[in-house]
Design a protein around this motif. Structure first.
Motif, PDB file in Angstrom:
ATOM      1  N   GLY A 161       0.772  -0.909  -0.207  1.00 34.15           N
ATOM      2  CA  GLY A 161       0.384   0.002   0.021  1.00 34.15           C
ATOM      3  C   GLY A 161       0.763   1.213  -0.051  1.00 34.15           C
ATOM      4  N   PHE A 162       1.000   2.197  -0.485  1.00 31.30           N
ATOM      5  CA  PHE A 162       1.331   3.128  -0.886  1.00 31.30           C
ATOM      6  C   PHE A 162       0.488   4.175  -0.793  1.00 31.30           C
ATOM      7  N   GLY A 163      -0.442   4.233  -0.362  1.00 29.19           N
ATOM      8  CA  GLY A 163      -0.594   5.794   0.206  1.00 29.19           C
ATOM      9  C   GLY A 163       0.101   7.296   0.737  1.00 29.19           C
ATOM     10  N   ASN A 164      -1.656   7.338   1.606  1.00 31.18           N
ATOM     11  CA  ASN A 164      -0.629   8.471   2.554  1.00 31.18           C
ATOM     12  C   ASN A 164       0.138   7.441   3.502  1.00 31.18           C
ATOM     13  N   VAL A 165      -0.229   6.353   4.409  1.00 26.22           N
ATOM     14  CA  VAL A 165       0.500   5.599   5.413  1.00 26.22           C
ATOM     15  C   VAL A 165       1.642   5.185   4.631  1.00 26.22           C
ATOM     16  N   GLY A 166       1.928   3.782   3.665  1.00 24.80           N
ATOM     17  CA  GLY A 166       2.614   3.234   3.309  1.00 24.80           C
ATOM     18  C   GLY A 166       3.193   4.776   2.427  1.00 24.80           C
ATOM     19  N   SER A 167       3.244   5.038   2.142  1.00 21.90           N
ATOM     20  CA  SER A 167       4.712   6.226   1.322  1.00 21.90           C
ATOM     21  C   SER A 167       5.238   7.022   2.079  1.00 21.90           C
ATOM     22  N   TRP A 168       4.264   7.729   3.365  1.00 21.32           N
ATOM     23  CA  TRP A 168       5.241   8.072   4.358  1.00 21.32           C
ATOM     24  C   TRP A 168       6.176   7.115   5.026  1.00 21.32           C
ATOM     25  N   ALA A 169       5.642   6.592   5.797  1.00 22.45           N
ATOM     26  CA  ALA A 169       5.998   5.563   6.607  1.00 22.45           C
ATOM     27  C   ALA A 169       7.751   5.200   5.422  1.00 22.45           C
ATOM     28  N   ALA A 170       7.986   5.077   4.229  1.00 23.65           N
ATOM     29  CA  ALA A 170       8.981   4.504   3.264  1.00 23.65           C
ATOM     30  C   ALA A 170       9.772   5.322   3.004  1.00 23.65           C
ATOM     31  N   ARG A 171       9.559   6.827   2.543  1.00 23.09           N
ATOM     32  CA  ARG A 171       9.802   8.131   2.959  1.00 23.09           C
ATOM     33  C   ARG A 171      11.077   8.174   4.428  1.00 23.09           C
ATOM     34  N   ILE A 172      10.432   8.638   5.363  1.00 23.09           N
ATOM     35  CA  ILE A 172      10.979   8.656   6.407  1.00 23.09           C
ATOM     36  C   ILE A 172      11.830   7.430   6.743  1.00 23.09           C
ATOM     37  N   ALA A 173      11.254   6.347   6.749  1.00 20.31           N
ATOM     38  CA  ALA A 173      12.035   5.248   6.780  1.00 20.31           C
ATOM     39  C   ALA A 173      13.536   4.993   6.497  1.00 20.31           C
ATOM     40  N   HIS A 174      13.359   5.786   5.027  1.00 20.19           N
ATOM     41  CA  HIS A 174      14.062   5.005   4.012  1.00 20.19           C
ATOM     42  C   HIS A 174      15.852   7.094   4.496  1.00 20.19           C
ATOM     43  N   ASP A 175      14.698   8.138   5.270  1.00 22.09           N
ATOM     44  CA  ASP A 175      15.597   9.204   5.215  1.00 22.09           C
ATOM     45  C   ASP A 175      16.582   9.287   6.459  1.00 22.09           C
ATOM     46  N   LEU A 176      15.910   7.301   7.132  1.00 22.24           N
ATOM     47  CA  LEU A 176      16.897   7.176   8.571  1.00 22.24           C
ATOM     48  C   LEU A 176      17.795   6.219   8.236  1.00 22.24           C
ATOM     49  N   GLY A 177      18.052   5.892   7.004  1.00 20.62           N
ATOM     50  CA  GLY A 177      18.866   4.529   6.674  1.00 20.62           C
ATOM     51  C   GLY A 177      18.710   4.049   6.221  1.00 20.62           C
ATOM     52  N   CYS A 178      17.228   3.521   6.208  1.00 18.04           N
ATOM     53  CA  CYS A 178      16.387   1.697   5.626  1.00 18.04           C
ATOM     54  C   CYS A 178      16.117   2.150   4.152  1.00 18.04           C
ATOM     55  N   ARG A 179      16.539   1.041   3.706  1.00 17.20           N
ATOM     56  CA  ARG A 179      16.095   0.387   2.104  1.00 17.20           C
ATOM     57  C   ARG A 179      15.327  -0.291   2.335  1.00 17.20           C
ATOM     58  N   ILE A 180      14.315   0.069   1.033  1.00 17.92           N
ATOM     59  CA  ILE A 180      12.936   0.247   0.340  1.00 17.92           C
ATOM     60  C   ILE A 180      13.051  -0.424  -0.039  1.00 17.92           C
ATOM     61  N   VAL A 181      12.951  -2.646  -0.252  1.00 20.88           N
ATOM     62  CA  VAL A 181      13.329  -3.197  -1.151  1.00 20.88           C
ATOM     63  C   VAL A 181      11.892  -3.719  -1.935  1.00 20.88           C
ATOM     64  N   GLY A 182      10.584  -3.008  -1.494  1.00 19.47           N
ATOM     65  CA  GLY A 182       9.280  -3.476  -2.378  1.00 19.47           C
ATOM     66  C   GLY A 182       8.728  -2.965  -2.130  1.00 19.47           C
ATOM     67  N   VAL A 183       7.130  -2.433  -2.827  1.00 19.82           N
ATOM     68  CA  VAL A 183       6.315  -2.418  -2.875  1.00 19.82           C
ATOM     69  C   VAL A 183       5.609  -2.813  -3.784  1.00 19.82           C
ATOM     70  N   ALA A 184       3.947  -2.832  -3.056  1.00 17.51           N
ATOM     71  CA  ALA A 184       2.685  -3.147  -3.612  1.00 17.51           C
ATOM     72  C   ALA A 184       1.785  -1.538  -3.540  1.00 17.51           C
ATOM     73  N   ASP A 185       0.653  -1.576  -4.711  1.00 14.18           N
ATOM     74  CA  ASP A 185       0.222  -1.449  -4.738  1.00 14.18           C
ATOM     75  C   ASP A 185      -1.979  -1.848  -4.810  1.00 14.18           C
ATOM     76  N   ALA A 186      -2.840  -0.978  -5.107  1.00 13.92           N
ATOM     77  CA  ALA A 186      -4.022  -1.985  -5.684  1.00 13.92           C
ATOM     78  C   ALA A 186      -3.740  -2.197  -7.344  1.00 13.92           C
ATOM     79  N   SER A 187      -2.745  -1.803  -8.151  1.00 17.38           N
ATOM     80  CA  SER A 187      -2.553  -2.181  -9.178  1.00 17.38           C
ATOM     81  C   SER A 187      -0.833  -3.601  -9.824  1.00 17.38           C
ATOM     82  N   GLY A 188      -0.604  -3.778  -8.919  1.00 19.50           N
ATOM     83  CA  GLY A 188       0.239  -4.143  -8.721  1.00 19.50           C
ATOM     84  C   GLY A 188       1.670  -4.203  -7.771  1.00 19.50           C
ATOM     85  N   ALA A 189       2.731  -5.352  -7.672  1.00 20.50           N
ATOM     86  CA  ALA A 189       4.448  -5.026  -7.211  1.00 20.50           C
ATOM     87  C   ALA A 189       5.470  -4.945  -7.815  1.00 20.50           C
ATOM     88  N   ILE A 190       6.453  -4.253  -6.621  1.00 22.83           N
ATOM     89  CA  ILE A 190       7.674  -4.510  -7.545  1.00 22.83           C
ATOM     90  C   ILE A 190       8.463  -4.823  -6.679  1.00 22.83           C
TER      91      ILE A 190
END
Ligand SMILES: NC(=O)c1ccc[n+]([C@@H]2O[C@H](COP(=O)([O-])OP(=O)(O)OC[C@H]3O[C@@H](n4cnc5c(N)ncnc54)[C@H](O)[C@@H]3O)[C@@H](O)[C@H]2O)c1
Length: 427
Positions: free
Chosen positions: A230-259
């Motif tokens: 889920g990459f809406g409000n919650v998912g995309s902000w959690a990912a951006r803030i965690a990324h700023d902290l140094g974490c690596r985002i290795v997978g994302v899914a939304d209603a259209s598919g997954a990468i």
């Protein structure tokens, strides 16, 4: 109480064959059993205080009138005015709204904000409607809930498929009936009395929980791979803030598919790509994968941030992480919870992990009532203080009683609500 059985889900990437209300009721009963809550009190808190359903007819672009249903459920108001989001989704029904309202009662108590629990929704297919139709639905909803909501009665906020613009329409419609009162909704645009930090508060709260949990699990941001569903409000902000902290985002899914992208992807760039009309699966530098492969991605932290019931009996075993941070409400069914526990996967439950939104909604409400704006730094710092305190209180209870965080969190929430209801003489 014997657990409610999950029915067969259609496939592993679809929600479970168990409803949100069954999930919340099972979690409530498990905690109520542990604290020895009497049956008569249990009956009060299993149901809602008030449930309002209204008819919302809308003329669509083809000239036909389509009738939607709008709901507002006030679960319990012992600790303060009712508070909860508003969801526009074709699958919204009274049972789902009941479940989400009940979650809000426990969540506000767990993080210690002086609100009760409520939720609202309209069963409209938000993605198929024009903005003018969404506006018409929103204004009708406010007119019809006129006596139900209010700044000291029941305060709405965004949830799935609603946003700051929808809150602005609600505030404007309310003002026509009652005069200017921004505190009637939270999650408003900054230009209309919204709070700095509200838009990303739920995602930021998730990351505060990660920061509390990480040392206990010997994780460091630099060595943490995160998968976000889920990459809406919650998912995309959690990912951006965690990324700023140094974490690596290795997978994302939304209603259209997954990468997936083992080297990590830039969530801010992905957000821009989607905002500019791109699709998730066409994001450069990432590989398109199936829903099943997505769930099985190797990572340290899995963040469900879409619908309820997406981690269930038939797919929980696929998860290949050490920690699940529940951004969504009721993403994990009780059967899946047990499977994750057996696999040694820790779960920070929704009622704690995604409470950052309601905490900053409380700050926005306070600022509106005071006609005074805090800086973004003040908001984020206070959010951190609230989330850390809640996380520690829940962790201590879990450790002392040797129970999972979810059971500990529900126990704390229920105890606080029961105490308020008793002291007021409501029960
Ligand atoms: N917005 C908040 O402040 C807030 C606060 C607490 C909890 N929540 C909960 O978080 C969840 C997400 O809310 P939001 O506000 O981010 O909604 P949103 O509408 O902004 O985003 C939802 C995302 O989920 C994706 N999605 C839908 N179905 C999916 C599926 N089957 N598989 C994968 N992805 C799917 C959508 O494509 C979208 O990216 C909900 O459960 C909501 O109740 C939201």
């Amino acid at each position: 109480m014997a657990g409610v059985q999950e029915r067969e889900p259609p496939d592993v990437t679809r929600p479970a064959g168990i409803s949100n209300i069954e999930v919340v009721t099972q979690n409530f009963d498990a905690a109520a059993d542990r604290i020895g809550l009497e049956d008569d009190l249990r009956a009060v808190f299993r149901g809602s205080y008030r449930e309002v359903q209204v008819q919302i007819p809308v003329r669509l672009s083809d000239g036909r009138v389509r009738v939607y249903h709008g709901y507002r459920v006030q679960h319990n108001g012992a600790r303060g005015p009712y508070k909860g989001g508003l969801r526009y989704h074709h699958e919204v029904d009274l049972d789902e709204v009941r479940a989400l309202a009940s979650l809000m009662t426990w969540k506000t108590a767990i993080v210690g904000v002086p609100f009760g629990g409520a939720k609202g929704g309209v069963n409209c297919p938000a993605h198929e409607l024009e903005p003018a139709q969404i506006e018409a639905i929103t204004r009708q909803l406010v007119d019809k809930l006129d006596q139900t909501i209010g700044p000291h009665r029941d305060i709405a906020a965004p949830d799935m498929n609603t946003n700051a613009q929808v809150m602005a329409w609600m505030m404007d419609e309310w003002a026509k009936l009652h005069g200017h009162e921004p505190a009637v909704v939270t999650g408003k645009p900054i230009s209309l009395g919204g709070s700095y930090g509200r838009e990303n508060a739920t995602g930021r709260g998730l990351v505060y929980c990660f920061r509390e949990a990480a040392p206990q699990l010997r994780m460091t941001p630099a060595e943490t791979r995160i998968v976000v569903q889920g990459f809406g409000n919650v998912g995309s902000w959690a990912a951006r803030i965690a990324h700023d902290l140094g974490c690596r985002i290795v997978g994302v899914a939304d209603a259209s598919g997954a990468i997936s992208a083992q080297q990590g992807l830039d969530p801010a760039a992905l957000r821009r790509h989607l905002d500019e009309g791109g699709t998730l699966t066409e994001f450069p530098g990432a590989e398109r994968i199936s829903g099943e492969e997505f769930l099985a991605l190797e990572c340290e932290v899995f963040i469900p941030a879409a619908l309820g019931g997406l981690i269930h009996r038939d797919n929980a075993d696929l998860l290949n992480c050490r920690l699940v941070l529940e951004g969504a409400n009721t993403p994990t069914t009780p059967a899946a919870d047990a499977i994750l526990r057996d696999k040694g996967i820790h779960v920070v439950p929704d009622v704690l992990a995604n409470a950052g939104g309601v905490v900053v909604s409380y700050f926005e409400w306070v600022q509106n009532l005071q006609n005074f704006r805090w800086t973004e730094r003040e908001v984020n710092d206070r959010l951190g203080t609230s989330m850390r305190r809640a996380f520690r209180e829940v962790s201590v209870r879990a450790r002392d009683q040797d129970v999972p965080l979810r059971l500990a969190a529900y126990q704390l929430g229920i105890e606080r609500v029961v105490e308020a209801a008793r002291t007021r003489g409501y029960v």
